[in-house]
Design a protein around this motif. Sequence first.
Motif, PDB file in Angstrom:
ATOM      1  N   LEU A 158       9.521   7.842  -0.169  1.00  0.00           N
ATOM      2  CA  LEU A 158       8.656   7.679  -1.344  1.00  0.00           C
ATOM      3  C   LEU A 158       7.200   7.927  -0.978  1.00  0.00           C
ATOM      4  O   LEU A 158       6.450   8.531  -1.759  1.00  0.00           O
ATOM      5  N   MET A 159       6.766   7.459   0.219  1.00  0.00           N
ATOM      6  CA  MET A 159       5.384   7.722   0.635  1.00  0.00           C
ATOM      7  C   MET A 159       5.137   9.216   0.864  1.00  0.00           C
ATOM      8  O   MET A 159       4.042   9.709   0.621  1.00  0.00           O
ATOM      9  N   GLN A 160       6.165   9.949   1.308  1.00  0.00           N
ATOM     10  CA  GLN A 160       6.027  11.393   1.492  1.00  0.00           C
ATOM     11  C   GLN A 160       6.274  12.186   0.214  1.00  0.00           C
ATOM     12  O   GLN A 160       6.228  13.419   0.238  1.00  0.00           O
ATOM     13  N   LYS A 161       6.596  11.497  -0.912  1.00  0.00           N
ATOM     14  CA  LYS A 161       6.826  12.136  -2.225  1.00  0.00           C
ATOM     15  C   LYS A 161       7.975  13.140  -2.172  1.00  0.00           C
ATOM     16  O   LYS A 161       7.903  14.226  -2.757  1.00  0.00           O
ATOM     17  N   ASP A 207       0.592   7.241  -5.342  1.00  0.00           N
ATOM     18  CA  ASP A 207       0.303   7.171  -3.909  1.00  0.00           C
ATOM     19  C   ASP A 207       0.606   5.761  -3.413  1.00  0.00           C
ATOM     20  O   ASP A 207       0.088   4.782  -3.963  1.00  0.00           O
ATOM     21  N   CYS A 208       1.464   5.652  -2.398  1.00  0.00           N
ATOM     22  CA  CYS A 208       1.894   4.352  -1.876  1.00  0.00           C
ATOM     23  C   CYS A 208       1.405   4.196  -0.432  1.00  0.00           C
ATOM     24  O   CYS A 208       1.320   5.162   0.316  1.00  0.00           O
ATOM     25  N   ASN A 209       1.118   2.944  -0.078  1.00  0.00           N
ATOM     26  CA  ASN A 209       0.684   2.605   1.289  1.00  0.00           C
ATOM     27  C   ASN A 209       1.427   1.340   1.691  1.00  0.00           C
ATOM     28  O   ASN A 209       1.021   0.236   1.322  1.00  0.00           O
ATOM     29  N   MET A 210       2.543   1.489   2.420  1.00  0.00           N
ATOM     30  CA  MET A 210       3.401   0.364   2.769  1.00  0.00           C
ATOM     31  C   MET A 210       3.512   0.246   4.286  1.00  0.00           C
ATOM     32  O   MET A 210       3.693   1.259   4.978  1.00  0.00           O
TER      33      MET A 210
END
Length: 625
Positions: A158-161, A207-210
């Motif tokens: 998901l972070m890499q789309k 845009d996610c940051n996990m």
Amino acid sequence: MADDSQSHEKSLESENKNATANYWPKPVVESQNKIDINSSARSLRYQRRDPQTIERCNLLNVSKLIIKEVIDSSLSHGRMLDDNHVPLQQFFIVLEHVLRHGLKPKKSLLRDRRDFWCVLETVEKLVPEASEITTSVREMPNLKTPLGKARAWLRLSLMQKSLADYLKILCERRDQVLNEFYEPGAMMLEDEGMVFTGLLVGLNVIDCNMCIKEEDLDQPMGVIDFSLYLNNRINDDMSPDNESPETKNKMATILDQKNYLEELNRHLNATVTNLQQKLESVQTTNTLLKEDLAIAKNTALELQDENDTLKNDQGSLVDGTKKQLEATLKQEQAAKQDIETERETYKTSREGLDNMYTDLKKKLEEETHVRLDVEKELELQISMKQEIEMALRILEKDIHEKQDTMISLRQQLEDIKGINLEMYKKLQACESTLKHKSELVSKLEEKTNQLVSTLKDMEKRTALETDLKIEREWRGTLQRSLEEEKEKLAVIQTDLHKYKHLEKEYTTLEHRHREIQQTCEEQEKTLAELGSHLSESKLRVEDMREAQQVKKEAQWMSDKEATNCKGCSKEFSISRRRHHCRNCGDIFCNECSDNKMPLPSSAKPVRVCDNCHTVLLQRYSSTGN
């Protein structure tokens, strides 16, 4: 923890076996229909259907609601989400339920396990790009269970789309891959799986940051929380979007600009890779030519050695013949016939040797000519290599100039954003003054109409004046760029005149001149493309303004006011339901509003009545022309 996970999995298995219409459909039906008649009809319909289809429909509906909630919350919070974001956590829980639906259990000594990590590992075989994610997940020391690895894989994709692309590939090859892992009737094997992958495409905007290393991903599977969207969904379905059209337009323009810049970067990267490939091919040809030259030199040396050996053989033969002649002269008187025969043999051998000598001479001359030709070709290749290096330097300079133009365009975009903010503040001030005037004008009803008309004219004039100012600024910048390019063209033309005078003496400069002309044509093409992109963006802005005017004029009609269809004037009933047109806001039946068209306010095509469908088709056809 192990006992809790065992009990939880047993409860999930019992729920899958004893699934009825009373478990999943209840919150969906209660959230969508408050009328008793509609709820009874829905319950009868669910009782007739298969429990697996009911579970698939409910999972699909819940995923739609949660994906919409995630996108809306990301837009309101600045489009950057982290681990503590509650809708994102609920989305991963729903995703786990979807991937676990209908999964075949793995038999073990203690209990049957249902892990979908083996399903995600097959993506590595279908898509080589996914190998980086799987290797990084396998190397994480804090992940001990297959469920934790699967959760880490989903978060990284998901972070890499690329989550939607990977799941789409799995659904497309479900007959080859997924039949081994899922039972018949599972969501990933049916059409609902393809619909779910299509819904995941909308998450590419986020845009996610996990932080995966610090999070405990080996916990048992969570439960879906319906409290996030059950409280306010009924009002959201009965009323239009609460967001203002100005914020939607701003977000749409920002996303369009981002996509345009990404496409430009891709084109530049493609040109750089093509040039690198050409340089590598030229280098390989150069090495091949060097090898051919070395082989030709070796062959020439071998031929010289053969020539020397033949000369030595010829001298030895001549000496032998002389000795034989002396012997024959001594024996002339004894045997004249033998001397004549020996003379004949000598003549034949001498002729053969002369022929061999002439043939070798010709071969040596041919080899020398071939060597000279090869040396000329090598010199030409060296000159071509120098010209290619010069062309690469010129292309690097062009790339730096294009990057400078990109920076200037970004600065212009920031200036336009500042102008938009100033205009928005002015509009807010105008709205406050309009409210004050409306309170005063309520006493004088006759003068209100005139003041409203004059205010509308003034708003149109201000909008037109701002558009004219922006267009003048753009024209000024374009004229400056054109003047700069004209100066560049004048400099290039002077260089061309110089090259024409030096053509007779230096023939090798012709290739460089042609390459300079090609770069000029490519720059003119890029300028033409930039002009076309600017015209397309202006047309889109005009379409958005027209859509805003239509939205201002349109009013969302309530269900209580409408008893008949606005198009065919038929009365609404249980079978003939009410449907809102997303463009004009009126209520129609299903036959009069079975069209779907994309609107500026929504990314996907929405329901539209027949009249609005024809109007929007005419508008899109005119903008396309």
